[in-house]
Design an enzyme around this catalytic site. Structure first.
Site, PDB file in Angstrom:
ATOM      1  N   ASP A 149      -4.371  13.583   4.802  1.00 26.33           N
ATOM      2  CA  ASP A 149      -5.171  13.443   3.583  1.00 26.33           C
ATOM      3  C   ASP A 149      -5.400  11.967   3.281  1.00 26.33           C
ATOM      4  O   ASP A 149      -4.460  11.244   2.944  1.00 26.33           O
ATOM      5  CB  ASP A 149      -4.420  14.094   2.408  1.00 26.33           C
ATOM      6  CG  ASP A 149      -5.217  14.021   1.120  1.00 26.33           C
ATOM      7  OD1 ASP A 149      -6.139  14.851   0.947  1.00 26.33           O
ATOM      8  OD2 ASP A 149      -4.961  13.120   0.300  1.00 26.33           O
ATOM      9  N   TYR A 151      -8.413   4.821  -0.824  1.00 26.08           N
ATOM     10  CA  TYR A 151      -7.108   4.353  -0.327  1.00 26.08           C
ATOM     11  C   TYR A 151      -7.246   3.135   0.593  1.00 26.08           C
ATOM     12  O   TYR A 151      -6.243   2.479   0.899  1.00 26.08           O
ATOM     13  CB  TYR A 151      -6.360   5.462   0.438  1.00 26.08           C
ATOM     14  CG  TYR A 151      -6.098   6.741  -0.347  1.00 26.08           C
ATOM     15  CD1 TYR A 151      -6.284   6.798  -1.722  1.00 26.08           C
ATOM     16  CD2 TYR A 151      -5.665   7.895   0.295  1.00 26.08           C
ATOM     17  CE1 TYR A 151      -6.064   7.980  -2.423  1.00 26.08           C
ATOM     18  CE2 TYR A 151      -5.439   9.080  -0.411  1.00 26.08           C
ATOM     19  CZ  TYR A 151      -5.652   9.113  -1.770  1.00 26.08           C
ATOM     20  OH  TYR A 151      -5.429  10.278  -2.462  1.00 26.08           O
ATOM     21  N   LYS A 203     -12.286  11.625   0.829  1.00 25.31           N
ATOM     22  CA  LYS A 203     -12.833  11.899  -0.501  1.00 25.31           C
ATOM     23  C   LYS A 203     -13.871  10.858  -0.931  1.00 25.31           C
ATOM     24  O   LYS A 203     -13.770   9.687  -0.554  1.00 25.31           O
ATOM     25  CB  LYS A 203     -11.696  11.906  -1.551  1.00 25.31           C
ATOM     26  CG  LYS A 203     -10.470  12.686  -1.115  1.00 25.31           C
ATOM     27  CD  LYS A 203      -9.400  12.768  -2.183  1.00 25.31           C
ATOM     28  CE  LYS A 203      -8.110  13.336  -1.596  1.00 25.31           C
ATOM     29  NZ  LYS A 203      -7.210  12.313  -1.051  1.00 25.31           N
ATOM     30  N   HIS A 214     -13.430  13.133  -5.395  1.00 27.10           N
ATOM     31  CA  HIS A 214     -12.078  12.689  -5.765  1.00 27.10           C
ATOM     32  C   HIS A 214     -11.779  12.888  -7.252  1.00 27.10           C
ATOM     33  O   HIS A 214     -10.649  13.197  -7.635  1.00 27.10           O
ATOM     34  CB  HIS A 214     -11.969  11.191  -5.414  1.00 27.10           C
ATOM     35  CG  HIS A 214     -10.571  10.725  -5.142  1.00 27.10           C
ATOM     36  ND1 HIS A 214     -10.282   9.733  -4.252  1.00 27.10           N
ATOM     37  CD2 HIS A 214      -9.375  11.102  -5.665  1.00 27.10           C
ATOM     38  CE1 HIS A 214      -8.973   9.529  -4.218  1.00 27.10           C
ATOM     39  NE2 HIS A 214      -8.406  10.351  -5.066  1.00 27.10           N
TER      40      HIS A 214
END
Ligand SMILES: NC(=O)c1ccc[n+]([C@@H]2O[C@H](COP(=O)([O-])OP(=O)(O)OC[C@H]3O[C@@H](n4cnc5c(N)ncnc54)[C@H](OP(=O)(O)O)[C@@H]3O)[C@@H](O)[C@H]2O)c1
Length: 265
Positions: free
Chosen positions: A39, A44, A69, A102
């Protein structure tokens, strides 16, 4: 999922795994240990490293399930299509399995969903879904969607069970992925969890992950440490009995460790 595509029963989270060596090593180790769902997210900043680890592992691509996402800055129809392409490029893993919105960004999320439907229909990812949507956001999405989300990713632990939202998602046929399933280790000192951990000779992390799987969720634990990555995967050789599941269920206290989307109109 509602479209017949399957995903592994547990995944590996990568939030806050620093780009570069930390993320590469952790994801590669997770794959070597046996995790088959990774994931990540544009936010990120580590999609390139996740992609590197997947290629480096040598595991056939079709055995791994990759989620990424759409971040808040990239909402809108054209913007979301472009953001997806950038994620594809950074990951460089042939295809993306699951693409999620997200966060339910006010107003713009509707056009973004239309873009995700297009991406899905064009066969560029195997499933689409949402994250951090409340019942209100899902009801509103239901009124416009031609393809309903196949997945909802939310914070789920015995301390935050979101039962109404979980029921709502199940009625819509959505798979629930549980983020922050370890409470970011904040609740490991809970009296009951400690007692249970001693009695069952399992760590608090293993008990929380087992609870999550037995509830039918897909937990996404994250760790940067090899020994914890392994510990968190050793949950397929035991089961929690009904009484212990009930005790864990009784820990509901509406305690969140991550974001609360309930104020988003
Ligand atoms: N969609 C969203 O909005 C959203 C939000 C949050 C998270 N997520 C996803 O869900 C994943 C997991 O959530 P999370 O990262 O918030 O938290 P988490 O998995 O609940 O907890 C991670 C923390 O627990 C520690 N930890 C891991 N295993 C441990 C163990 N066995 N014993 C003791 N400590 C342990 C880790 O430290 P070390 O690294 O030092 O081991 C890290 O600080 C994320 O990485 C991300 O992929 C999604």
């Amino acid at each position: 999922m509602a479209n017949g595509v399957t995903m592994p029963p547990m995944g590996f989270g990568t939030y806050r795994l620093r780009e570069g060596e930390e993320c590469r090593k952790a994801v590669l180790h997770a794959l070597q240990v046996g995790y088959r769902l990774i994931d990540t997210a544009a936010m990120y900043g580590n999609e390139e490293d996740v992609g590197w680890a997947i290629r480096e592992s040598g595991i056939p691509r079709k055995e791994i399930f990759v989620t990424t996402k759409l971040w808040n800055d990239d909402h809108g129809y054209e913007q979301a299509l472009r953001a997806f392409e950038r994620s594809e490029h950074r990951l460089n893993v042939e295809y993306i399995d699951l693409y999620l919105i997200h966060w339910p960004v006010m107003r713009a999320r509707d056009r973004s969903w239309v873009a995700l439907e297009r991406i899905y229909r064009d066969g560029r990812c195997r499933a689409i879904g949402v994250s951090n949507y409340t019942i209100k956001h899902l009801e509103q999405l239901s009124s416009l969607a031609e393809v309903m989300p196949m997945v909802e990713q939310i914070e789920l632990t015995p301390f935050l069970q979101q039962r109404d939202l979980v029921d709502h998602c199940r009625q819509l046929g959505m798979v629930l992925q549980a983020y922050s399933p370890l409470t970011r280790a904040k609740m490991f000192g809970d009296k009951f969890l400690v007692e249970m951990s001693q009695r069952l000779e399992r760590t608090p992390a293993q008990i929380l992950l087992r609870w999550s799987m037995q509830k039918g969720f897909v937990p996404l634990p994250r760790s940067s440490r090899p020994e914890r990555i392994e510990e968190n995967f050793r949950i397929f050789d035991f089961q929690l009995e009904r009484d212990d599941m009930d005790r864990l269920d009784s820990l509901e206290s509406n305690s969140r460790v991550s974001w609360d989307p309930s104020g988003v109109p």
